[in-house]
Structure formats: structure tokens, C-alpha cells
Design a protein around this motif. Structure first.
Motif, short mmCIF file in Angstrom:
data_model
loop_
_atom_site.label_atom_id
_atom_site.label_comp_id
_atom_site.label_asym_id
_atom_site.label_seq_id
_atom_site.Cartn_x
_atom_site.Cartn_y
_atom_site.Cartn_z
N ILE A 50 -30.14 -52.02 -6.89
CA ILE A 50 -29.95 -50.57 -6.76
C ILE A 50 -29.06 -49.99 -7.86
N VAL A 51 -27.96 -50.67 -8.20
CA VAL A 51 -27.01 -50.12 -9.18
C VAL A 51 -27.67 -49.88 -10.54
N PRO A 52 -28.31 -50.89 -11.15
CA PRO A 52 -28.96 -50.63 -12.45
C PRO A 52 -30.07 -49.59 -12.37
N ILE A 53 -30.86 -49.64 -11.30
CA ILE A 53 -31.97 -48.69 -11.17
C ILE A 53 -31.46 -47.27 -11.01
N SER A 54 -30.36 -47.10 -10.26
CA SER A 54 -29.79 -45.76 -10.09
C SER A 54 -29.26 -45.23 -11.42
N MET A 55 -28.70 -46.11 -12.24
CA MET A 55 -28.22 -45.69 -13.55
C MET A 55 -29.38 -45.29 -14.45
N MET A 56 -30.47 -46.05 -14.39
CA MET A 56 -31.65 -45.70 -15.19
C MET A 56 -32.25 -44.38 -14.72
N SER A 57 -32.22 -44.17 -13.41
CA SER A 57 -32.73 -42.91 -12.87
C SER A 57 -31.87 -41.74 -13.33
N LYS A 58 -30.55 -41.94 -13.33
CA LYS A 58 -29.64 -40.91 -13.79
C LYS A 58 -29.89 -40.59 -15.26
N ALA A 59 -30.15 -41.62 -16.06
CA ALA A 59 -30.40 -41.42 -17.48
C ALA A 59 -31.63 -40.56 -17.72
N LYS A 60 -32.61 -40.65 -16.82
CA LYS A 60 -33.82 -39.85 -16.96
C LYS A 60 -33.59 -38.40 -16.56
N ASP A 61 -32.57 -38.15 -15.73
CA ASP A 61 -32.32 -36.81 -15.23
C ASP A 61 -31.43 -35.97 -16.14
N VAL A 62 -30.79 -36.60 -17.11
CA VAL A 62 -29.89 -35.88 -18.02
C VAL A 62 -30.36 -36.09 -19.46
N PRO A 63 -30.01 -35.18 -20.37
CA PRO A 63 -30.44 -35.34 -21.75
C PRO A 63 -29.74 -36.52 -22.41
N PRO A 64 -30.37 -37.18 -23.38
CA PRO A 64 -29.78 -38.34 -24.05
C PRO A 64 -28.77 -37.93 -25.11
N ILE A 65 -27.72 -37.25 -24.69
CA ILE A 65 -26.67 -36.79 -25.62
C ILE A 65 -25.32 -37.28 -25.10
N HIS A 66 -24.33 -37.25 -25.99
CA HIS A 66 -23.01 -37.78 -25.63
C HIS A 66 -21.88 -36.92 -26.18
N ASP A 67 -22.20 -35.69 -26.57
CA ASP A 67 -21.20 -34.78 -27.14
C ASP A 67 -21.39 -33.41 -26.49
N ILE A 68 -20.46 -33.03 -25.60
CA ILE A 68 -20.60 -31.81 -24.82
C ILE A 68 -19.43 -30.87 -25.10
N SER A 69 -19.73 -29.59 -25.28
CA SER A 69 -18.68 -28.62 -25.59
C SER A 69 -18.97 -27.29 -24.91
N THR A 70 -17.92 -26.59 -24.52
CA THR A 70 -18.10 -25.24 -23.96
C THR A 70 -18.38 -24.22 -25.05
N ASP A 71 -18.05 -24.56 -26.29
CA ASP A 71 -18.34 -23.69 -27.44
C ASP A 71 -19.33 -24.44 -28.32
N LEU A 72 -20.58 -23.98 -28.32
CA LEU A 72 -21.62 -24.66 -29.08
C LEU A 72 -21.73 -24.15 -30.51
N VAL A 73 -21.10 -23.02 -30.79
CA VAL A 73 -21.15 -22.46 -32.14
C VAL A 73 -20.02 -23.02 -32.99
N ASN A 74 -18.84 -23.06 -32.41
CA ASN A 74 -17.67 -23.58 -33.11
C ASN A 74 -16.90 -24.52 -32.18
N PRO A 75 -17.44 -25.71 -31.92
CA PRO A 75 -16.81 -26.63 -30.97
C PRO A 75 -15.44 -27.08 -31.46
N PRO A 76 -14.49 -27.31 -30.56
CA PRO A 76 -13.17 -27.80 -30.98
C PRO A 76 -13.29 -29.12 -31.74
N SER A 77 -12.46 -29.29 -32.75
CA SER A 77 -12.50 -30.51 -33.57
C SER A 77 -11.42 -31.49 -33.15
N PHE A 78 -11.75 -32.76 -33.21
CA PHE A 78 -10.75 -33.80 -32.98
C PHE A 78 -9.88 -33.95 -34.21
#
Length: 237
Positions: A79-107
Motif C-alpha cells: 500500500i505505501v509505495p502504491i499510494s505514493m505512486m498514486s499521489k505522484a499521478k495526482d500532482v504535477p511533476p515539479i519541485h519548485d513552488i512559489s506564491t510569486d510566479l513572476v518574481n519568485p523570492p531568491s535563495f
């Protein structure tokens, strides 16, 4: 057969349960850890098949303890691996999220800490922007009436409350940086918060980015939501 079923189901469970800690402490590479997930599923299925055969052919050898071990351990391994794979299908394959998409805060202070990370410190770009807009339209710049110093302090407190590592605070620029380490795999995901003046109100933007992995399984968006909620709690005390 009872012993064999118990052993195989235990192996299946350990393949899944230990994949995270073994990667976290540098014993195996990430690819090997994920392979453990895959083989854990296969082994769990094999254990359940053998258990079914035991029920059919040697029912008298079954005990409550052995049945619980076989079913629970195998179920977790599947169940654990399958649930993770299912979650991966439900969300976009990205790893960088920001509230400002035009000028995101810089690290800034965190940038050197990500020098060897597979995911670069720079913002992911237009493709990630379009996918985020579709998946997380609610993530937008926050507005507050409190002063910038108050919001900076409140953000620091919220980060501490969430158990993240506060890396740096630049009160002059309103930049707060932190790192959140996941419990199971020990993945390090970085967060930067920017507080800016905008006339009579202050704008707060939050960005969360994974150091490794193509998809974050929705973790960065969830992290931003968690910080938003905790910041409101701190400010309303």
C-alpha cells in the motif's frame, strides 16, 4: 509454510520501511532506495499469494499471530509505495513552488548549501509556472497590515514552531530562509520568505524547493500552506 510466509512478509515490510532510513544515513543511493520500494511490493504480493495457498492447503498450520504478520506486513509493503505512486499521478511533476510566479523570492544564504544538489537553486521556469497555476491556483502573495519587522519576527517564530531549521534572517531586506528535513528519507527542502513594503500594506511571498527529485508529491505546496497557517496563528496570538 507458516514460517516461510512470515519471513517473506517481514522481508517485504523491511524492504519498504528501511529504504528511507538507509538513504537518509548514506548507506544506499536514492535509486537503490526506490528499488527497495519496487521489490517490496513484489515481495508483499508473493507473501499474500503464499498465505492464500496456506489457507487453502494447510489451514491447520495458521495461527492468529502468523496471519496478522503476513497480512499486515504485506499490506504495508504494497500500500505505501502504491499510494505514493498514486499521489505522484495526482500532482504535477515539479519541485519548485512559489506564491510569486513572476518574481519568485531568491535563495541567498541557502544557495551555497545547494551547490551540490541535483536541483539547481535557480527558479524552475515557465514550464513549472504553468503547471503550478493549474494545480495550485490558491497559492498567491499574502498581504498583511503589520509592519515588516513584526512579520519577519512572526515568520521566524512560525518556522521554529514547525520544526524547520532557520538558516538566515536579513531584517533589512525582509528575507528569511529555512530548511525542512523530511523524517523518513531525510530529504532537505529549502524555504525562502520575502516580506516587502507596498504602501500601507506588506506583501509576503513564500517559495519552497526540493534539493532532489523531479516530483515533490505535492510536498512543497503543502509546506507553503503549513507556513501560511502557522504564520496566521502566530500573528493572531
Amino acid at each position: 509454510m507458516k514460517v516461510l510466509v512470515s519471513i517473506i512478509s517481514l522481508i517485504a515490510f523491511l524492504l519498504v520501511a528501511l529504504s528511507g532510513p538507509l538513504y537518509k544515513y548514506g548507506v544506499v543511493e536514492l535509486g537503490t532506495a526506490f528499488a527497495g520500494f519496487k521489490f517490496g511490493v513484489y515481495t508483499g504480493i508473493a507473501a499474500l499469494v503464499l498465505f492464500a495457498l496456506q489457507v487453502i492447503l494447510k489451514r491447520k498450520t495458521i495461527t492468529i499471530g502468523s496471519a496478522v504478520i503476513a497480512v499486515v506486513f504485506s499490506a504495508i509493503a504494497i500500500i505505501v509505495p502504491i499510494s505514493m505512486m498514486s499521489k505522484a499521478k495526482d500532482v504535477p511533476p515539479i519541485h519548485d513552488i512559489s506564491t510569486d510566479l513572476v518574481n519568485p523570492p531568491s535563495f541567498v544564504a541557502i544557495a551555497p548549501l545547494r551547490a551540490d544538489a541535483p536541483n539547481p537553486v535557480e527558479y524552475a521556469g515557465i514550464e513549472a509556472t504553468e503547471q503550478q497555476r493549474e494545480a495550485y491556483p490558491e497559492l498567491k502573495t499574502l498581504t498583511y497590515s503589520q509592519s515588516q519587522p513584526m512579520l519577519v519576527k512572526a515568520t521566524e517564530q512560525a518556522i521554529n514552531n514547525l520544526g524547520w531549521e532557520l538558516v538566515n534572517t536579513d531584517a533589512d531586506t525582509g528575507i528569511i530562509e529555512a530548511t525542512d528535513t523530511t523524517a523518513w528519507f531525510g530529504f532537505k527542502d529549502d524555504v525562502v520568505v520575502r516580506v516587502t513594503d507596498n504602501g500601507s500594506e506588506r506583501l509576503v511571498d513564500i517559495r519552497s524547493k526540493s534539493r532532489v527529485g523531479g516530483s515533490d508529491l505535492g510536498k512543497n505546496a503543502a509546506r507553503i500552506h503549513a507556513l501560511m497557517d502557522e504564520l496566521d496563528v502566530v500573528l493572531n496570538k
